[in-house]
Enzyme design. Sequence first.
Site, short mmCIF file in Angstrom:
data_model
loop_
_atom_site.label_atom_id
_atom_site.label_comp_id
_atom_site.label_asym_id
_atom_site.label_seq_id
_atom_site.Cartn_x
_atom_site.Cartn_y
_atom_site.Cartn_z
N ARG A 54 -11.84 6.40 8.30
CA ARG A 54 -12.17 5.43 9.34
C ARG A 54 -10.95 4.91 10.11
NH1 ARG A 54 -16.12 5.44 5.61
NH2 ARG A 54 -14.32 5.98 4.35
N THR A 55 -9.95 4.46 9.36
CA THR A 55 -8.82 3.77 10.01
C THR A 55 -8.02 4.75 10.88
OG1 THR A 55 -8.73 2.39 8.04
CG2 THR A 55 -6.89 2.20 9.58
N LYS A 82 8.72 17.43 1.12
CA LYS A 82 9.98 18.07 0.68
C LYS A 82 10.98 17.02 0.22
CE LYS A 82 9.46 21.44 4.41
NZ LYS A 82 10.04 21.84 5.69
N ARG A 104 -0.01 3.62 7.21
CA ARG A 104 -0.67 3.34 5.92
C ARG A 104 0.25 3.86 4.83
NH1 ARG A 104 -6.86 4.27 4.31
NH2 ARG A 104 -6.94 2.39 5.58
N HIS A 134 -4.60 -5.30 5.03
CA HIS A 134 -5.25 -4.32 5.92
C HIS A 134 -5.81 -5.15 7.09
CE1 HIS A 134 -7.27 -0.91 7.43
NE2 HIS A 134 -7.98 -0.54 6.37
#
Length: 306
Positions: A54-55, A82, A104, A134
């Site tokens: 969603r975000t 890496k 995020r 959030h």
Amino acid sequence: MRHLLSTNQLDGPQAIALLDKAAEMSKLNSESSRKFPTLQGKTVVTLFFENSTRTRISFELAAKRLSADVINFSAETSAVSKGENLKDTAQTLEALGADALIMRHPSSGAAYSLANSDWTTAKIINAGDGTNQHPTQALLDALTMREGFEIGSGQGLKGKKVLIVGDIVHSRVARSNLDLLPKLGAEVEFAGPGSFAPGSKYSDLDEALEAAPDAIMMLRVQKERMNQPLIPSDKEYAKLWGLTEPRVKRIPNSLILHPGPMNRGLEISSYAAESEKSLVLQQVKNGLAVRMAVLANIFGGDDAAI
Ligand code: CP
């Protein structure tokens, strides 16, 4: 606002102004999917070190609707796999001309550290940091409830009782809502088992529902953040704390929210998720409008025209 890191940074009038802008966006989005020139010439990177549906997608769509160039960065398919660290990643994106990083990250405080570093001059939007915050989720939750209660623009959620249920300890959504909703005039109460909601005064959800909340927000059980099981069994949790069909029928007037993704049959039944009072998909829809409003504000200021 230069960055959006937390709902803590917003006062009531600022939050209401963002909700009003988002409501305007939502109306325009429902009429057509046309683009606006607000972010023309800007490069926006969605920088995701944790999975999202969603975000990430709604931020991408929001930035595209505002005419930005959008680059999607996923840790799994980048040089992070890496061993590249956040500083080198941010400096690389700075060198490529990123104007905004929507991040995020699994570590609480990661967005704050990035915004306060000299690694990048980009604007930072927190799309979820660990168990901390959030902010755009709480804004879209507030907008969805305001619509659900048929409260008009310029207003908050005065006097509304919001019950947030479940895995509070791991929930950045719960923390962002706790910081935001009282500033809009709502009363927030948590409920859940001791391991999830320490200090909750209820022994099960039935007891919590007796207070007749105006809205109930069910939270996902976040097993990926637990080192050891914190509930005896899924079956027991669903029985004591799940929003089952009989429980929905006992609170016919309460709005039902869930930030998603849902564990159907655990914290929420399919009956509840799809009931007449469920606003789960409206939350997703409002995510686009709220993220457009936040991007417009960050680039254009409080009086930004879309
Ligand atoms: N509510 C929420 O943050 O969902 P995603 O993890 O799908 O972005």
